[in-house]
Design an enzyme around this catalytic site. Structure first.
Site, PDB file in Angstrom:
ATOM      1  N   THR A   7       0.836  -1.195   0.000  1.00 38.41           N
ATOM      2  CA  THR A   7       0.000   0.000   0.000  1.00 38.41           C
ATOM      3  C   THR A   7       0.868   1.241   0.000  1.00 38.41           C
ATOM      4  O   THR A   7       2.008   1.210   0.462  1.00 38.41           O
ATOM      5  CB  THR A   7      -0.935   0.036   1.239  1.00 38.41           C
ATOM      6  N   SER A   8       0.294   2.325  -0.516  1.00 39.49           N
ATOM      7  CA  SER A   8       1.002   3.607  -0.483  1.00 39.49           C
ATOM      8  C   SER A   8       0.525   4.424   0.716  1.00 39.49           C
ATOM      9  O   SER A   8       0.945   5.550   0.905  1.00 39.49           O
ATOM     10  CB  SER A   8       0.687   4.385  -1.769  1.00 39.49           C
ATOM     11  N   PRO A  10       0.237   5.058   4.575  1.00 40.80           N
ATOM     12  CA  PRO A  10       0.758   4.712   5.892  1.00 40.80           C
ATOM     13  C   PRO A  10      -0.337   4.614   6.968  1.00 40.80           C
ATOM     14  O   PRO A  10      -0.159   3.899   7.963  1.00 40.80           O
ATOM     15  CB  PRO A  10       1.725   5.854   6.228  1.00 40.80           C
ATOM     16  N   GLU A  36      -5.165  -0.598 -10.387  1.00 47.26           N
ATOM     17  CA  GLU A  36      -6.500  -0.693  -9.776  1.00 47.26           C
ATOM     18  C   GLU A  36      -7.479  -0.613 -10.944  1.00 47.26           C
ATOM     19  O   GLU A  36      -7.726   0.469 -11.479  1.00 47.26           O
ATOM     20  CB  GLU A  36      -6.703   0.429  -8.749  1.00 47.26           C
ATOM     21  N   ASP A  65      -8.304  -2.780  -0.393  1.00 44.43           N
ATOM     22  CA  ASP A  65      -8.965  -1.811  -1.251  1.00 44.43           C
ATOM     23  C   ASP A  65     -10.222  -1.385  -0.524  1.00 44.43           C
ATOM     24  O   ASP A  65     -11.008  -2.225  -0.087  1.00 44.43           O
ATOM     25  CB  ASP A  65      -9.281  -2.425  -2.618  1.00 44.43           C
ATOM     26  N   GLY A 139      -7.709  10.264   5.147  1.00 41.47           N
ATOM     27  CA  GLY A 139      -8.784  10.244   4.151  1.00 41.47           C
ATOM     28  C   GLY A 139     -10.049  10.948   4.624  1.00 41.47           C
ATOM     29  O   GLY A 139     -10.019  12.072   5.135  1.00 41.47           O
ATOM     30  N   LYS A 161     -10.918   3.161  16.587  1.00 38.79           N
ATOM     31  CA  LYS A 161     -11.387   3.037  15.190  1.00 38.79           C
ATOM     32  C   LYS A 161     -11.385   1.569  14.763  1.00 38.79           C
ATOM     33  O   LYS A 161     -12.356   1.089  14.184  1.00 38.79           O
ATOM     34  CB  LYS A 161     -10.506   3.892  14.263  1.00 38.79           C
ATOM     35  N   ARG A 167     -12.147  -1.533   8.211  1.00 39.67           N
ATOM     36  CA  ARG A 167     -10.836  -2.215   8.145  1.00 39.67           C
ATOM     37  C   ARG A 167     -10.630  -3.102   9.363  1.00 39.67           C
ATOM     38  O   ARG A 167     -10.103  -4.204   9.248  1.00 39.67           O
ATOM     39  CB  ARG A 167      -9.705  -1.174   8.021  1.00 39.67           C
TER      40      ARG A 167
HETATM   41  P1  ITT Z   1      -3.489   2.059  -1.591  1.00 38.70           P
HETATM   42  O1  ITT Z   1      -4.426   1.785  -2.745  1.00 38.70           O
HETATM   43  O2  ITT Z   1      -2.088   2.330  -2.014  1.00 38.70           O
HETATM   44  O3  ITT Z   1      -3.593   1.009  -0.509  1.00 38.70           O
HETATM   45  P2  ITT Z   1      -5.183   4.377  -1.134  1.00 38.70           P
HETATM   46  O4  ITT Z   1      -5.193   5.401  -0.046  1.00 38.70           O
HETATM   47  O5  ITT Z   1      -5.148   4.857  -2.555  1.00 38.70           O
HETATM   48  O6  ITT Z   1      -3.957   3.401  -0.843  1.00 38.70           O
HETATM   49  P3  ITT Z   1      -7.643   2.911  -1.784  1.00 38.70           P
HETATM   50  O7  ITT Z   1      -7.224   2.715  -3.207  1.00 38.70           O
HETATM   51  O8  ITT Z   1      -8.215   1.745  -1.045  1.00 38.70           O
HETATM   52  O9  ITT Z   1      -6.427   3.432  -0.886  1.00 38.70           O
HETATM   53  O10 ITT Z   1      -8.637   4.125  -1.767  1.00 38.70           O
HETATM   54  C1  ITT Z   1      -9.515   4.342  -0.763  1.00 38.70           C
HETATM   55  C2  ITT Z   1      -9.709   5.824  -0.509  1.00 38.70           C
HETATM   56  O11 ITT Z   1     -10.786   5.885   0.413  1.00 38.70           O
HETATM   57  C3  ITT Z   1      -8.485   6.450   0.122  1.00 38.70           C
HETATM   58  O12 ITT Z   1      -7.957   7.442  -0.694  1.00 38.70           O
HETATM   59  C4  ITT Z   1      -9.000   7.087   1.398  1.00 38.70           C
HETATM   60  O13 ITT Z   1      -9.036   8.469   1.198  1.00 38.70           O
HETATM   61  C5  ITT Z   1     -10.392   6.549   1.581  1.00 38.70           C
HETATM   62  N1  ITT Z   1     -10.405   5.635   2.724  1.00 38.70           N
HETATM   63  C6  ITT Z   1     -10.203   4.291   2.754  1.00 38.70           C
HETATM   64  N2  ITT Z   1     -10.236   3.812   3.992  1.00 38.70           N
HETATM   65  C7  ITT Z   1     -10.459   4.876   4.789  1.00 38.70           C
HETATM   66  C8  ITT Z   1     -10.576   5.039   6.173  1.00 38.70           C
HETATM   67  O14 ITT Z   1     -10.421   4.024   7.008  1.00 38.70           O
HETATM   68  N3  ITT Z   1     -10.821   6.259   6.622  1.00 38.70           N
HETATM   69  C9  ITT Z   1     -10.952   7.300   5.796  1.00 38.70           C
HETATM   70  N4  ITT Z   1     -10.835   7.249   4.487  1.00 38.70           N
HETATM   71  C10 ITT Z   1     -10.586   6.037   3.966  1.00 38.70           C
END
Ligand code: ITT
Length: 183
Positions: A7-8, A10, A36, A65, A139, A161, A167
């Site tokens: 994953t990108s 952290p 993706e 994802d 996010g 959380k 998750r």
């Molecule tokens: P990777 O794909 O590299 O794992 P990403 O952040 O791009 O990292 P996703 O493709 O799964 O992850 O995209 C999900 C988006 O939804 C991500 O950009 C977050 O902003 C949001 N997201 C996912 N899980 C979240 C959480 O637990 N809390 C808040 N926002 C979340």
């Protein structure tokens, strides 16, 4: 046991590490990008990503994802959550929700674990879109308040959380599977 989390993000790694360390599983971040695909479900995106990575890396790994689904917006941003977060962000979602009385939303997370084949684990949490509060998490956390909670995800500790989040729930079934299968 050591497991790579591809994953990108952290923030995702912190949550998985906190959860899986209780089982003695050491999670480390592998910051590789993988395609993706454009698909209707997170499951398809996660499984495709896992199979693609399996041809390229040797170590056991998992990926996650996830997405935020808003019924009043027909499920948007859903599978497009990462793109939407990068482009219009939290402000953009709040604009789309302006004047919308149905504030319901849910997060979904799909973990795909590869150990020679793909194993998929899912979690979901229901809640509401609220005005931004808190500085933790990542996010869309500041604008998501889980049902029956007063705090947004961004106001919670990682452990709080994880106890209720999408998750956390996906990690819980992943952890149960690991305990049963890695004896
Ligand atoms: P990777 O794909 O590299 O794992 P990403 O952040 O791009 O990292 P996703 O493709 O799964 O992850 O995209 C999900 C988006 O939804 C991500 O950009 C977050 O902003 C949001 N997201 C996912 N899980 C979240 C959480 O637990 N809390 C808040 N926002 C979340």
């Amino acid at each position: 046991m050591e497991l790579a989390f591809v994953t990108s993000n952290p923030g995702k790694v912190k949550e998985a590490r906190e959860y899986l360390s209780q089982l003695g599983v050491e999670v480390y971040q592998l910051s590789l990008s993988y395609p993706e695909i454009q698909a209707d479900t997170l499951e398809e995106v996660a499984e495709y990503g896992a199979r693609w990575l399996a041809e390229r890396i040797e170590v056991p790994f998992f990926l996650d994802d996830s997405g935020l689904f808003i019924p009043a917006l027909s499920g948007f941003p859903g599978v497009y959550s990462a793109y939407v977060y990068r482009t219009i962000g939290i402000e953009g979602i709040l604009k789309l929700m302006h004047g919308v009385s149905d504030r319901r939303a849910y997060f979904k997370s799909v973990i795909a674990y590869w150990n020679g084949e793909v194993h998929v684990f899912e979690g979901r949490v229901d809640g509401e879109i609220v005005e931004p509060r808190g500085s933790g998490g990542f996010g869309f956390d500041p604008i998501f308040r889980p049902s029956d909670e007063t705090k947004t995800f961004a106001e919670m500790t990682i452990a709080e959380k994880n106890r209720i989040s999408h998750r956390g729930r996906a990690l819980e079934s992943f952890a149960t599977w690991l305990e049963e299968n890695l004896k």
